[in-house]
Design an enzyme around this catalytic site. Sequence first.
Site, PDB file in Angstrom:
ATOM      1  CE1 TYR A  15      -2.928  -3.090   0.272  1.00  0.00           C
ATOM      2  CE2 TYR A  15      -4.020  -2.050   2.112  1.00  0.00           C
ATOM      3  CZ  TYR A  15      -3.950  -3.077   1.191  1.00  0.00           C
ATOM      4  OH  TYR A  15      -4.898  -4.055   1.191  1.00  0.00           O
TER       5      TYR A  15
ATOM      6  CE  LYS B 250       1.103 -17.996  -1.838  1.00  0.00           C
ATOM      7  NZ  LYS B 250       0.210 -19.176  -1.668  1.00  0.00           N
TER       8      LYS B 250
ATOM      9  CG  ASP C 119      -2.489 -20.082   0.417  1.00  0.00           C
ATOM     10  OD1 ASP C 119      -1.735 -20.086   1.412  1.00  0.00           O
ATOM     11  OD2 ASP C 119      -2.181 -20.645  -0.650  1.00  0.00           O
TER      12      ASP C 119
ATOM     13  CG  ASP D  90      -7.134  -4.128   3.907  1.00  0.00           C
ATOM     14  OD1 ASP D  90      -8.051  -3.874   4.713  1.00  0.00           O
ATOM     15  OD2 ASP D  90      -7.112  -3.695   2.740  1.00  0.00           O
TER      16      ASP D  90
ATOM     17  CG  ASP E  56     -12.610  -6.267   5.840  1.00  0.00           C
ATOM     18  OD1 ASP E  56     -12.205  -5.532   6.761  1.00  0.00           O
ATOM     19  OD2 ASP E  56     -13.224  -5.851   4.845  1.00  0.00           O
TER      20      ASP E  56
HETATM   21  C1  IPM Z   1      -8.904  -0.563   6.429  1.00  0.00           C
HETATM   22  C2  IPM Z   1      -9.387   0.000   5.126  1.00  0.00           C
HETATM   23  C3  IPM Z   1      -8.293   0.857   4.533  1.00  0.00           C
HETATM   24  C4  IPM Z   1      -7.060  -0.019   4.364  1.00  0.00           C
HETATM   25  C5  IPM Z   1      -8.660   1.545   3.222  1.00  0.00           C
HETATM   26  C6  IPM Z   1      -9.895   2.401   3.384  1.00  0.00           C
HETATM   27  C7  IPM Z   1      -7.515   2.346   2.659  1.00  0.00           C
HETATM   28  O1  IPM Z   1      -9.739  -1.028   4.269  1.00  0.00           O
HETATM   29  O2  IPM Z   1      -8.649   0.225   7.351  1.00  0.00           O
HETATM   30  O3  IPM Z   1      -8.800  -1.774   6.540  1.00  0.00           O
HETATM   31  O4  IPM Z   1      -6.975  -0.759   3.397  1.00  0.00           O
HETATM   32  O5  IPM Z   1      -6.206   0.027   5.214  1.00  0.00           O
HETATM   33 MG    MG Z   2      -9.751  -2.930   5.147  1.00  0.00          MG
END
Ligand code: IPM
Ligand code: MG
Length: 363
Positions: free
Chosen positions: A146, A195, A227, A251, A255
């Site tokens: 990123y 990985k 994975d 990231d 989630d």
């Molecule tokens: C998070 C979000 C951010 C990230 C985005 C909005 C840039 O997805 O905080 O996880 O990828 O870090």
């Molecule tokens: Mg995120």
Amino acid sequence: MNFQIALIPGDGIGPEIVAEARKVLDAICKKYGHEFKYKELLLGGASIDVHGIPLTDETIEEAKKSDAVLMGSIGGDAATSPWYKLEPSKRPEAGLLGIRKALNLFANLRPAYLYNELKDACPLRDEIIGDGFDMMIMRELTGGLYFGERKTVEENGVRKAIDTLTYDENEIRRIAKRAFDIARKRRNKVTSVDKANVLDSSRLWRKVVEEVAVDYPDVELEHMLVDNCAMQLVKNPGQFDVILTENMFGDILSDEASMVTGSIGMLSSASLNETKFGLYEPSHGSAPDIAGQNIANPIATILSGAMMLRYSLDLDKEADDVEKAVQAVLADGVRTGDIMSEGCTKISTSEMGDRICAKILGE
Ligand code: IPM
Ligand code: MG
């Protein structure tokens, strides 16, 4: 005690949920005789609307002057919001990435656990849930893909995009140490996710993590390929204590982990630098589809406030109070829409905040 807190309401449901977290912090101040001074800062779409850019020097400077930052959420609906007609470096997300970098917030803590009261919301089968789960994802937040160089070019009429994934050993070492330190306060296990069967950056990651582990003989270390980790999170989430991983893997996995709990509206996060300073925000996004309706769940932001009390302000007892108040309100059977289940009473964003305050103040 006196503290200076920067508040970043942000976009979508951000302003509503931050307002509730502020109410809760005020209740804590009232109970314990603290004084918090707040300064509201612009970030993301809210900053674009005023300044044309998602992050200003003023926001960075004011954040640096504060003891901690509490944030709501940033970003809008990419299909409809004018913010996404801007070039990528001027969109809301660039502001969030920029402030993380500017404040050197390299350690992102994302707890994911199953609330007993919310077991019904967990999408996993009972035999997989077992005795529940409680993990801490430690995501590296200022390096990797990123933040690497990127460009889009056209070569002989063919469009080509390049992103680079770079880590140096110092970046890996400092986050690994944090993960081991936190594991010591939990169940003494670190799962480092990479990985390494493909990526050089992962092979270095693995080596450095092993070097750090030498200083933590009491903490068990295991390596897992990303994975496989994605699979294990839905197969046997109870096996994890601290998951240590690089920016993009973290990231994605965070989630997934939050969805596995079934209550993403409950999960907080902290982004820390080398000092006590940190930025605290819910793990969920800005939910523009329900913004302004007073129906969003403010608990993740309220619990992010509790993390702020604990990690940046050293107010452990106060943090416990907030967490207990949340539990008590859930035990009363009231829910926002996202965690609603049969037999419970549905309440609004602001009512949830009010009830949590009332528990804290013993009203
Ligand atoms: C998070 C979000 C951010 C990230 C985005 C909005 C840039 O997805 O905080 O996880 O990828 O870090
Ligand atoms: Mg995120």
